[in-house]
Scaffold this active site. Structure first.
Site, PDB file in Angstrom:
ATOM      1  N   CYS A 169       1.045  -1.254  -0.089  1.00 42.11           N
ATOM      2  CA  CYS A 169       0.060  -0.008   0.105  1.00 42.11           C
ATOM      3  C   CYS A 169       0.945   1.485   0.032  1.00 42.11           C
ATOM      4  CB  CYS A 169      -1.017   0.045   1.338  1.00 42.11           C
ATOM      5  SG  CYS A 169      -2.051   1.447   1.378  1.00 42.11           S
ATOM      6  N   CYS A 190      -0.432   3.980   1.980  1.00 39.68           N
ATOM      7  CA  CYS A 190      -0.055   4.041   3.424  1.00 39.68           C
ATOM      8  C   CYS A 190       1.127   4.275   3.986  1.00 39.68           C
ATOM      9  CB  CYS A 190      -0.622   2.618   3.885  1.00 39.68           C
ATOM     10  SG  CYS A 190      -1.982   1.858   3.263  1.00 39.68           S
ATOM     11  N   ASP A 191       2.227   3.708   2.976  1.00 36.20           N
ATOM     12  CA  ASP A 191       3.547   3.583   3.585  1.00 36.20           C
ATOM     13  C   ASP A 191       4.449   4.369   2.929  1.00 36.20           C
ATOM     14  OD1 ASP A 191       2.709   1.821   5.263  1.00 36.20           O
ATOM     15  OD2 ASP A 191       2.856   0.169   4.034  1.00 36.20           O
TER      16      ASP A 191
END
Ligand code: NDP
Length: 312
Positions: free
Chosen positions: A135, A138-139
């Protein structure tokens, strides 16, 4: 066999627990079957920095513990069981769990989520959250000025690679064929980006280095020439697709070709009255914790109102 529940919720990610919070506060006494990955996909990410209300970010697992606590505070019961079979042919609906229990419910909220596909390499799993991610949204932020690799050639891979250019020093796309599957516009955006290099016919053979506890390099292979080499790397992003966890409902509920459950436009109602689907099991587009929570809320409200109409 338990008493007939007003609602049973399958899955314990942001969608499931949000549905539980709303259902519990509406006196529906929900039971949540936590499923095979209690807490859902957020439990395998590190910091969550894009969920509103946490200006300093929060660790994914801690966030999901808080979701659970909030749901339990209003009377939700959480069982660490997996729904293995359903009978939605008549009400009350029946759900059979892996603990040999049968749950009967007036309404069913499906929030079984989706799972990112991984390559299946042993080290890839060991280094999840330590350089390996599925992701970028997200990261990506944690890869500032780092050399990262994205596996895949679809829209997700192009989108993630383009997104990662905001942070990474350079992004390398590893594509197993000599063409992209992505739509033309997304493909061109990635291919023409000065910070993206596309490596055709290239596959990941191994992720190094578990002994250092983080990704330091990748073992790559050109599947046409057979050439194999090691490339320094600080991040590996998998974008080879997601699979909604909806096998349980095959032949029972409508789903698209990829298995995402189909609901009424703008709603969470499935074709079976009293059965609702929310979160990533139903959403192939946004796939964010906040949108999953939003649709979880919708599902609980729709279930409550539908039940009220039945009873009234
Ligand atoms: P896709 O299934 O479209 O693409 C998966 C990609 O990963 C393909 O290039 C595939 O290669 C590759 N792949 C699969 N398995 C492996 C493997 N084991 N090793 C290496 N490569 C592999 O998935 P996406 O997640 O990209 O997209 C899913 C859906 O969501 C699509 O309909 C897409 O259009 C949509 N989407 C739309 C977006 C947008 O419009 N903004 C953004 C993201 C997704 P191969 O081509 O060889 O099969």
């Amino acid at each position: 066999m338990t008493d007939v529940l007003k609602t049973l919720i399958l899955g314990s990610g942001p969608a499931g627990y949000t549905a539980a919070i709303y259902a519990a506060r509406a006196n529906m006494n929900p039971i949540v079957l936590a499923g095979s990955q209690p807490g859902g996909q957020l439990t395998i990410t590190s910091d969550v920095e894009n969920y509103p209300g946490f200006p300093d970010g929060i660790m994914g697992p801690e966030m999901m513990e808080r979701f659970q606590k909030q749901a339990e505070r209003f009377g939700t019961e959480v069982f660490f069981e997996i729904g293995e079979k359903v009978d939605l042919s008549q009400r009350p609906f029946k759900v059979f769990s892996n603990a040999d229990k049968t749950y009967e419910c007036e309404t069913l909220i499906i929030s079984t989520g989706a799972s990112a596909l991984y390559l299946g390499l042993e080290n890839e799993l060991a280094l999840q959250g330590r350089g390996v991610s599925a992701c970028a949204t997200c990261d990506g932020f944690f890869f500032k000025e780092k050399k990262v690799f994205v596996v895949g050639g679809g829209d997700s891979a192009c989108e993630e690679a383009t997104f990662l250019t905001k942070f990474a020093s350079h992004v390398h796309m590893l594509v197993r064929r000599d063409e992209l599957r992505a739509s033309k516009i997304m493909a061109e955006r990635a291919i023409n980006h000065e910070k993206i290099t596309v490596h055709w016919n290239t596959e990941v053979v191994d992720v190094l280095d578990v002994s250092q506890g983080k990704v330091t390099a990748l073992e790559l292979k050109n599947n046409k020439s057979g050439e194999q080499w090691t490339e320094d790397a600080e991040g590996l992003f998998l974008a080879i697709g997601h699979k909604p966890n909806t096998d349980l409902f095959k032949g029972v509920l409508d789903m698209d070709d990829s298995g995402y459950l189909i609901t009424e436009p703008g709603k969470t109602a499935t074709k079976i009255p009293g059965v609702y689907a929310c979160g990533d099991a139903q959403d192939s587009y946004y796939r964010q914790a906040i949108t999953a929570a939003g649709t979880g809320c919708m599902a609980a409200i729709e279930a409550e109102r539908w039940l009220e109409n039945q009873e009234g």
